[in-house]
Design an enzyme around this catalytic site. Structure first.
Site, mmCIF file in Angstrom:
data_model
loop_
_atom_site.group_PDB
_atom_site.id
_atom_site.type_symbol
_atom_site.label_atom_id
_atom_site.label_comp_id
_atom_site.label_asym_id
_atom_site.label_seq_id
_atom_site.Cartn_x
_atom_site.Cartn_y
_atom_site.Cartn_z
ATOM 1 N N SER A 148 0.828 -1.196 0.000
ATOM 2 C CA SER A 148 0.000 0.000 0.000
ATOM 3 C C SER A 148 0.877 1.266 0.000
ATOM 4 O O SER A 148 1.726 1.416 -0.867
ATOM 5 C CB SER A 148 -0.977 -0.039 1.181
ATOM 6 O OG SER A 148 -1.972 0.956 1.047
ATOM 7 N N ASP A 244 -8.394 -3.008 -7.258
ATOM 8 C CA ASP A 244 -7.836 -2.640 -5.954
ATOM 9 C C ASP A 244 -8.909 -1.939 -5.121
ATOM 10 O O ASP A 244 -9.375 -0.856 -5.473
ATOM 11 C CB ASP A 244 -6.633 -1.725 -6.184
ATOM 12 C CG ASP A 244 -5.884 -1.393 -4.913
ATOM 13 O OD1 ASP A 244 -6.518 -0.837 -3.984
ATOM 14 O OD2 ASP A 244 -4.687 -1.685 -4.841
ATOM 15 N N HIS A 311 -6.897 -5.605 -1.502
ATOM 16 C CA HIS A 311 -5.841 -4.592 -1.383
ATOM 17 C C HIS A 311 -4.780 -5.131 -0.430
ATOM 18 O O HIS A 311 -4.974 -5.170 0.773
ATOM 19 C CB HIS A 311 -6.424 -3.274 -0.845
ATOM 20 C CG HIS A 311 -5.411 -2.172 -0.679
ATOM 21 N ND1 HIS A 311 -4.815 -1.548 -1.756
ATOM 22 C CD2 HIS A 311 -4.894 -1.595 0.427
ATOM 23 C CE1 HIS A 311 -3.968 -0.623 -1.312
ATOM 24 N NE2 HIS A 311 -3.988 -0.630 0.009
#
Length: 364
Positions: A148, A244, A311
């Site tokens: 991330s 995502d 994600h």
């Protein structure tokens, strides 16, 4: 999974390498053993960004902005010390670098009025210096990873990481869920670009972005991976879901551009998306794949873009390496990353569009 102690870096304070609230940064190190004793996996923690004073002041109330709230961490997935969960990296020195600066380890500045320290770049340098003194300087093989905001950080710092080592050291980088796309939101605007503009401006990120990018584009553009990945000289692997969930919720259809919440059901449950929304999501996937092209054309790089609504996939043992992990062409994520890192084979895997993949672990 093994529980790993936090190591703080008291010497970082003198260098001004501190979290948002001025506390010293830290990391978790689990020592390698056997054949992995001279190899290092350094992972950069993620956790969003703070783009204005209010969000940064909120961050210092927890571990995203202060080491006062950091505790021991479980090492799982790519950080696991068990060969059956992490076949290629289990016996390496494995490090989790804690994230407490709010700008993907790239800021440089200070807000005296609110006592906020934007010192991400200094934290990066202080942590690397500390790890080098703990034995990393003699690494035979090294991998910089991140998820991330940490995945964006691993892209931004990849060549800097390579520069720490002699040319004889094998060094590569991995970004998980860090390929944030410069996309048009559902209102026709650029919500994510204006958000990033806040981060870059507030935290003085421009001076730490790659010069090959800032010499021809504005600094905010250079915070988007798509404008810099093809120029990274160190071999890099991009692992990302084509759908995502963070980008769908925060960039494509954030509440700020969807006041009537027409996307609310779809955003949090992909099976609730109507045909028009699904068409927009397929468009988002196409935008991501187009943004990837220059990077993907380079032999040294690898990628694994699966058609899942998720994600982040490297820390979850069920996604990283297990009997029911997501696959592309019958190959799971950990095997794909390992094959690429050790040059066992080229890995350039792109899934067919949703709903073709029945191996996904959808988050929503």
């Amino acid at each position: 999974p093994v529980l790993v102690n936090l190591t703080l870096i008291p010497s970082a304070a003198a260098k001004g390498a501190v979290c948002l609230d001025g506390t010293v940064p830290g990391y978790h190190l689990h020592r390698g053993f056997g054949s992995g004793a001279d190899n290092w996996l350094v992972d950069l923690e993620g956790g969003g960004w703070c783009n204005d004073v209010g969000s940064c002041l909120y961050a210092i109330k927890g571990h995203r902005g202060s080491s006062n709230y950091m505790e021991k961490l479980y090492f799982d997935g790519i950080l696991s010390d068990k060969p059956e969960q992490n076949p290629d990296f289990y016996n390496w020195n494995r490090v989790e670098v804690r994230y407490c600066d709010g700008a993907s380890f790239a800021g440089e500045g200070f807000d005296g009025e609110h006592n906020l320290y934007f010192r991400g770049q200094r934290i990066w340098s202080a942590v690397m210096e500390d790890l080098m003194s703990k034995g990393m300087r003699s690494a035979k093989q090294a991998l910089l990873s991140g998820c991330s905001a940490g995945g964006l950080a691993s892209i931004l710092h990849c060549d800097e990481f390579r520069a720490l080592f002699p040319q004889t050291t094998k060094v590569k980088c991995l970004s998980d869920a860090g390929f944030f796309v410069d996309l048009v939101d559902i209102s026709g605007g650029h919500a994510v670009r204006s958000f990033y503009d806040g981060v870059v401006t507030l935290q003085g990120v421009a001076q730490n972005l790659p010069k090959y990018c800032t010499s021809r584009m504005n600094a905010t553009s250079c915070f988007f991976p798509q404008y810099i990945v093809a120029n990274i000289t160190t071999p890099t692997f991009l692992l990302n879901a084509a759908y995502d969930t963070y980008q769908i919720q925060q960039a494509l259809a954030p509440i700020s551009v969807d006041p009537k919440e027409t996307w609310k059901a779809c955003k949090f449950n992909h099976s609730a998306c109507d045909s028009n929304q699904m068409q927009i999501l397929q468009g988002f996937r196409n935008t991501m794949l187009n943004a990837l092209q220059g990077f993907a054309a380079l032999d040294k790089n690898g990628h694994f873009i699966n058609s899942c609504f998720t994600h982040g996939q490297i820390y979850d043992p069920n996604k990283w390496y297990s009997d029911n992990s997501p696959t592309i062409g019958n190959k799971v994520i950990a095997t794909s990353v390992g094959d690429w890192y050790f040059d066992r084979s080229q890995v350039k895997a792109i899934d067919c569009a949703y709903p073709c993949d029945n191996t996904c672990h959808h988050d929503l």
